[in-house]
Write a protein that holds these residues in place. Structure first.
Motif, PDB file in Angstrom:
ATOM      1  N   VAL A 120       0.842  -1.198   0.000  1.00  0.00           N
ATOM      2  CA  VAL A 120       0.000   0.000   0.000  1.00  0.00           C
ATOM      3  C   VAL A 120       0.874   1.244   0.000  1.00  0.00           C
ATOM      4  N   THR A 121       1.947   1.231   0.785  1.00  0.00           N
ATOM      5  CA  THR A 121       2.863   2.371   0.847  1.00  0.00           C
ATOM      6  C   THR A 121       3.535   2.608  -0.504  1.00  0.00           C
ATOM      7  N   LEU A 122       3.999   1.515  -1.137  1.00  0.00           N
ATOM      8  CA  LEU A 122       4.641   1.643  -2.442  1.00  0.00           C
ATOM      9  C   LEU A 122       3.665   2.170  -3.486  1.00  0.00           C
ATOM     10  N   LYS A 123       2.427   1.720  -3.370  1.00  0.00           N
ATOM     11  CA  LYS A 123       1.407   2.190  -4.302  1.00  0.00           C
ATOM     12  C   LYS A 123       1.183   3.696  -4.137  1.00  0.00           C
ATOM     13  N   ASP A 124       1.119   4.142  -2.896  1.00  0.00           N
ATOM     14  CA  ASP A 124       0.933   5.564  -2.631  1.00  0.00           C
ATOM     15  C   ASP A 124       2.102   6.377  -3.163  1.00  0.00           C
ATOM     16  N   ARG A 125       3.317   5.813  -3.052  1.00  0.00           N
ATOM     17  CA  ARG A 125       4.492   6.542  -3.525  1.00  0.00           C
ATOM     18  C   ARG A 125       4.526   6.634  -5.044  1.00  0.00           C
ATOM     19  N   ALA A 126       3.901   5.668  -5.696  1.00  0.00           N
ATOM     20  CA  ALA A 126       3.867   5.671  -7.158  1.00  0.00           C
ATOM     21  C   ALA A 126       2.594   6.340  -7.674  1.00  0.00           C
ATOM     22  N   GLU A 127       2.000   7.158  -6.849  1.00  0.00           N
ATOM     23  CA  GLU A 127       0.715   7.790  -7.169  1.00  0.00           C
ATOM     24  C   GLU A 127       0.802   8.610  -8.449  1.00  0.00           C
ATOM     25  N   ILE A 128      -0.216   8.506  -9.241  1.00  0.00           N
ATOM     26  CA  ILE A 128      -0.240   9.256 -10.493  1.00  0.00           C
ATOM     27  C   ILE A 128      -0.512  10.738 -10.230  1.00  0.00           C
ATOM     28  N   GLN A 129       0.313  11.578 -10.795  1.00  0.00           N
ATOM     29  CA  GLN A 129       0.095  13.017 -10.776  1.00  0.00           C
ATOM     30  C   GLN A 129      -0.452  13.397 -12.148  1.00  0.00           C
ATOM     31  N   ASP A 130      -0.654  14.687 -12.392  1.00  0.00           N
ATOM     32  CA  ASP A 130      -1.163  15.141 -13.681  1.00  0.00           C
ATOM     33  C   ASP A 130      -0.142  14.849 -14.776  1.00  0.00           C
ATOM     34  N   GLY A 131      -0.465  13.873 -15.632  1.00  0.00           N
ATOM     35  CA  GLY A 131       0.381  13.619 -16.778  1.00  0.00           C
ATOM     36  C   GLY A 131       1.566  12.715 -16.565  1.00  0.00           C
ATOM     37  N   TYR A 132       1.806  12.265 -15.352  1.00  0.00           N
ATOM     38  CA  TYR A 132       2.956  11.389 -15.146  1.00  0.00           C
ATOM     39  C   TYR A 132       2.746  10.482 -13.940  1.00  0.00           C
ATOM     40  N   ILE A 133       3.568   9.442 -13.853  1.00  0.00           N
ATOM     41  CA  ILE A 133       3.600   8.595 -12.672  1.00  0.00           C
ATOM     42  C   ILE A 133       5.022   8.572 -12.135  1.00  0.00           C
ATOM     43  N   LEU A 134       5.141   8.266 -10.860  1.00  0.00           N
ATOM     44  CA  LEU A 134       6.456   8.105 -10.244  1.00  0.00           C
ATOM     45  C   LEU A 134       6.617   6.636  -9.898  1.00  0.00           C
ATOM     46  N   ALA A 135       7.550   5.977 -10.559  1.00  0.00           N
ATOM     47  CA  ALA A 135       7.793   4.552 -10.334  1.00  0.00           C
ATOM     48  C   ALA A 135       8.993   4.388  -9.420  1.00  0.00           C
ATOM     49  N   LYS A 136       8.794   3.662  -8.318  1.00  0.00           N
ATOM     50  CA  LYS A 136       9.872   3.473  -7.353  1.00  0.00           C
ATOM     51  C   LYS A 136      10.948   2.561  -7.913  1.00  0.00           C
ATOM     52  N   GLY A 137      12.213   2.949  -7.709  1.00  0.00           N
ATOM     53  CA  GLY A 137      13.335   2.149  -8.152  1.00  0.00           C
ATOM     54  C   GLY A 137      13.750   1.128  -7.108  1.00  0.00           C
ATOM     55  N   SER A 138      14.883   0.470  -7.346  1.00  0.00           N
ATOM     56  CA  SER A 138      15.349  -0.581  -6.445  1.00  0.00           C
ATOM     57  C   SER A 138      15.989  -0.023  -5.186  1.00  0.00           C
ATOM     58  N   ASN A 139      16.460   1.218  -5.224  1.00  0.00           N
ATOM     59  CA  ASN A 139      17.090   1.831  -4.064  1.00  0.00           C
ATOM     60  C   ASN A 139      16.083   2.673  -3.274  1.00  0.00           C
TER      61      ASN A 139
END
Length: 241
Positions: A120-139
Motif C-alpha cells: 500500500v505504501t509503495l502504491k501511494d508513492r507511485a501515485e499518479i500526478q497530472d500527466g505522469y507517474i512516479l515509479a519506485k526504483g530498487s534503491n
C-alpha cells in the motif's frame, strides 16, 4: 491509517480464529464476517471496497476460486485462507494477493499484513500526478518520472510490472492490479488480459482478438476481458452496425 477487511468462511470456528488474529494484529480492522460469498458481495456493494478480503476456498454454492474475479473488484487484496495446498496455483491465477494455510499462526499472519501494508505504501508513492507517474526504483527513495502519454503497454512480472514507453522500459515493485487502479483516473488505458494493460493511443489495428500496437509485440485479448474491450471499441467506432 488502518487497513479494512472482511472475512468469508462457512466454518464458524475458522472464521472466529481469523477474527481473533485480526483483532490481535495492529493496523487492521475487520468490518464484517460472512459464511457465504453472496452475502459478502451484497454487503460490499453497499459498504464499498475494503482493503482485504480473507476468503475460504471450499464452500457450498459459490466457492472462493469461482468468485475470485468478483471479489477482486470489491477489494485491493484478495487473500485465500484454506486447509488445502493444492489450490495455490489456481488462487494466483485469479490474481490473489496471498494464500494462507490453516491453521494460521500469529507470526505468519502478521508477516502477511506487514507485506500488504508495504505494498500500500509503495502504491501511494507511485501515485499518479497530472500527466505522469512516479515509479519506485530498487534503491530507497529512488523514483523515475514516467510521462503517461509515453506509456505504450505494461506487463506483469510476478510481483513486479514492466512499464514499456516509447523510449525505454522501467521495472518497479507493484502489482498490475495496483497499476490498473492508479491508471483508472486516466483515459486511454485498458487491461486486455491478466498480465497486460495497453494504451489505446498506440493501438494501430484489431484483427479478431489480436491487437497490433506501434513498436510493440502483438497481444491477444483475454477471454475474460473481451466483452468490455469490444464495447469500448464500439463506443469509438464510426460504424456501429
Amino acid at each position: 491509517m488502518k487497513l479494512t477487511s472482511v472475512v468469508i468462511d462457512d466454518e464458524p470456528h475458522a472464521a472466529e480464529e481469523l477474527e481473533l488474529l485480526i483483532g490481535r494484529t495492529p493496523g487492521i480492522e475487520n468490518k464484517r464476517t460472512f459464511n457465504d460469498v453472496a452475502s459478502a458481495i451484497e454487503y460490499l456493494d453497499d459498504f464499498g471496497k475494503v482493503d482485504i478480503i480473507f476468503c475460504d476456498i471450499s464452500m457450498p454454492e459459490i466457492n472462493g476460486l469461482d468468485a475470485g474475479e468478483i471479489l477482486n473488484r470489491q477489494c485491493k487484496f484478495l487473500i485465500y485462507v484454506t486447509a488445502y495446498r493444492e489450490y495455490a496455483l489456481e488462487a494466483f491465477g485469479v490474481n490473489a494477493a496471498g494464500y494462507l494455510l490453516k491453521p494460521l499462526s500469529q507470526s505468519t499472519f502478521i508477516k502477511k499484513i506487514e507485506g500488504i501494508r508495504e505494498r500500500v505504501t509503495l502504491k501511494d508513492r507511485a501515485e499518479i500526478q497530472d500527466g505522469y507517474i512516479l515509479a519506485k526504483g530498487s534503491n530507497k527513495n529512488s523514483f523515475t518520472k514516467i510521462q503517461t502519454i509515453e506509456i505504450v503497454y505494461i506487463e506483469a512480472l510476478l510481483n513486479y510490472v514492466k512499464i514499456h514507453t516509447t523510449k525505454d522500459f522501467f521495472i518497479t515493485y507493484v502489482s498490475l492490479k495496483d497499476v490498473e487502479e492508479m491508471l483508472g483516473t486516466k483515459k486511454g488505458f485498458v487491461r486486455i488480459s491478466r498480465s497486460v494493460i495497453i494504451s489505446m493511443r498506440y493501438l494501430e489495428k484489431v484483427e479478431g482478438n489480436v491487437l497490433k500496437l506501434h513498436s510493440a509485440p502483438d497481444f491477444t485479448v483475454g477471454e475474460t476481458f473481451r466483452s468490455d474491450f469490444y464495447a469500448l471499441l464500439k463506443r469509438h467506432s464510426i460504424n456501429r452496425d
